[in-house]
Design a protein around this motif. Sequence first.
Motif, PDB file in Angstrom:
ATOM      1  N   ARG A  25       0.678  -1.221   0.126  1.00  0.00           N
ATOM      2  CA  ARG A  25       0.064   0.161  -0.085  1.00  0.00           C
ATOM      3  C   ARG A  25       0.805   1.312  -0.078  1.00  0.00           C
ATOM      4  NH1 ARG A  25      -3.454   0.587   5.176  1.00  0.00           N
ATOM      5  NH2 ARG A  25      -3.799   2.484   4.368  1.00  0.00           N
ATOM      6  N   SER A  26       2.319   1.077  -0.382  1.00  0.00           N
ATOM      7  CA  SER A  26       3.112   2.222  -0.302  1.00  0.00           C
ATOM      8  C   SER A  26       4.122   2.094  -1.531  1.00  0.00           C
ATOM      9  CB  SER A  26       3.779   2.425   1.035  1.00  0.00           C
ATOM     10  OG  SER A  26       4.831   3.202   1.250  1.00  0.00           O
ATOM     11  N   ALA A  27       4.331   3.176  -2.187  1.00  0.00           N
ATOM     12  CA  ALA A  27       5.221   3.146  -3.230  1.00  0.00           C
ATOM     13  C   ALA A  27       6.496   3.249  -2.558  1.00  0.00           C
ATOM     14  CB  ALA A  27       5.004   4.207  -4.228  1.00  0.00           C
ATOM     15  N   VAL A  28       6.767   3.742  -1.172  1.00  0.00           N
ATOM     16  CA  VAL A  28       8.134   3.936  -0.652  1.00  0.00           C
ATOM     17  C   VAL A  28       8.376   2.637  -0.258  1.00  0.00           C
ATOM     18  CG1 VAL A  28       9.463   4.993   1.195  1.00  0.00           C
ATOM     19  CG2 VAL A  28       7.828   6.294  -0.152  1.00  0.00           C
ATOM     20  N   GLY A  29       7.403   1.715   0.335  1.00  0.00           N
ATOM     21  CA  GLY A  29       7.692   0.527   0.901  1.00  0.00           C
ATOM     22  C   GLY A  29       8.071  -0.118  -0.103  1.00  0.00           C
ATOM     23  N   LEU A  30       7.643  -0.217  -1.446  1.00  0.00           N
ATOM     24  CA  LEU A  30       7.666  -1.051  -2.467  1.00  0.00           C
ATOM     25  C   LEU A  30       9.263  -0.768  -2.825  1.00  0.00           C
ATOM     26  CD1 LEU A  30       7.070  -3.355  -4.516  1.00  0.00           C
ATOM     27  CD2 LEU A  30       6.012  -1.396  -5.810  1.00  0.00           C
ATOM     28  N   SER A  31       9.490   0.604  -2.989  1.00  0.00           N
ATOM     29  CA  SER A  31      10.895   0.791  -3.220  1.00  0.00           C
ATOM     30  C   SER A  31      11.835   0.096  -2.496  1.00  0.00           C
ATOM     31  CB  SER A  31      11.035   2.305  -3.206  1.00  0.00           C
ATOM     32  OG  SER A  31      12.284   2.471  -3.532  1.00  0.00           O
ATOM     33  N   SER A  32      11.509   0.301  -0.907  1.00  0.00           N
ATOM     34  CA  SER A  32      12.484  -0.296  -0.022  1.00  0.00           C
ATOM     35  C   SER A  32      12.691  -2.037  -0.134  1.00  0.00           C
ATOM     36  CB  SER A  32      11.767  -0.161   1.572  1.00  0.00           C
ATOM     37  OG  SER A  32      11.593   1.303   1.630  1.00  0.00           O
ATOM     38  N   LEU A  33      11.374  -2.603  -0.655  1.00  0.00           N
ATOM     39  CA  LEU A  33      11.522  -3.915  -1.007  1.00  0.00           C
ATOM     40  C   LEU A  33      12.207  -4.348  -2.049  1.00  0.00           C
ATOM     41  CD1 LEU A  33       9.817  -6.230   0.393  1.00  0.00           C
ATOM     42  CD2 LEU A  33       8.319  -6.255  -1.388  1.00  0.00           C
ATOM     43  N   LEU A  34      12.263  -3.662  -3.065  1.00  0.00           N
ATOM     44  CA  LEU A  34      13.052  -3.849  -4.333  1.00  0.00           C
ATOM     45  C   LEU A  34      14.484  -3.816  -3.981  1.00  0.00           C
ATOM     46  CD1 LEU A  34      10.913  -1.899  -6.894  1.00  0.00           C
ATOM     47  CD2 LEU A  34      11.414  -4.545  -6.730  1.00  0.00           C
TER      48      LEU A  34
END
Length: 397
Positions: A213-222
């Motif tokens: 639910r967060s693009a920042v979180g997805l960036s962190s994940l990648l």
Amino acid sequence: MRGLLSHGGFIGWGDCLVLGVPVAGGRGLVSRARVVVVGAAAFGLLTGVAVWAVAEPACDGHLRLTVAASPDIAPAVRESGRRWQRQQPRIGGRCVKLRVRAADPARVAAVAGQKLGGDLDVAGAHVSPSADPDLPDAWLPDSSSWLARLRGIDRAAIPAFAPPIAMSPVVLALPEPAARAGGWPAEQIGWDYVLAGARPKSSLSVATLEPRRSAVGLSSLLLTGMLATSAAKTAGQDPETAVLGAYRALAAERVATVGELVGILPRSDRPEELRRRVGAALLSEHSIREYDASRPAVPLAAVYPEPAAPPLDYPYAIMARVSTGEARAAARFQSWLLAEPSRRLFTRHGFRAPDGSGGPDFPTGNGITAEPLPPPREVTPEAVREALRRWTKASAP
């Protein structure tokens, strides 16, 4: 009528025209006029006054344009929109009435996914279509990853062309005392600091925004997945096992929103408080600037390790299936947002240009500089799907 003309640098009398502008539909001259009164003096004596009447075309109705913008950039988009409205934009004779509303990208994506017949996993940010029945004419989320995820449901419903309006890098945010203890700013702090917190039984608490639910979180994940894979290959270990282990450690400290993350940041620089609270997080550069502008007891330091995490790129997408008039109005506003005056406005609000440049008005401090950033690596939809698949597996109870 008589008007003012220039003769060799002096103001004299000449012909004055009243301009009547026919409007669409053949209504003839417009009754409304803007009147400007000009006085002229020669050799200290008042010689005359002339009135210029410049007619404004009336509206053949109104065309409403709704733009949903990510809450962080919505204030800047609204300000730019007010300036655009003063230009009196028209489409086919109709005056455009712009409405910019702040909208959580996860909620817009959830509604769009349901309307497209799919079910986008946004980790609790689902919204019934009846609660928000109308999608915007144009959508400005914080990341192109939202568009990529929706294209996985219906490729034709999401435009292929959605140019970025601004950019904010995703960087390492550290409580300033912790950053200084690590040698910052004289020494660069690397991603190994984050990987240390993404290992089981680590004493370092690394907060992660829920990547579904967060693009920042997805960036962190990648980024974490890429770093864990590289480290595993170097050590001769299984990359899948390493990535899942790193994701499980991140999942233990996940929060749903930036507001929740702010609530677990240190409230003082006492050592016990720093140990008890979150020790690091990946946040957008703009979020760090906004947090530090609130003058917290413990400000955050922005650190830019290499390689860079995928940034927020704020794409402007004109939604499919809108009317021709709305699509034309949305395209006109898109061009306005991409123009240099709007770029400068976004810079003053703490957003970089899409190419990563800051500019002279870019606000700096606590590690944030106006230095241009290198262009980001492209993130494929396949990489996003694979990262979210692994995250769902690793974070399951």
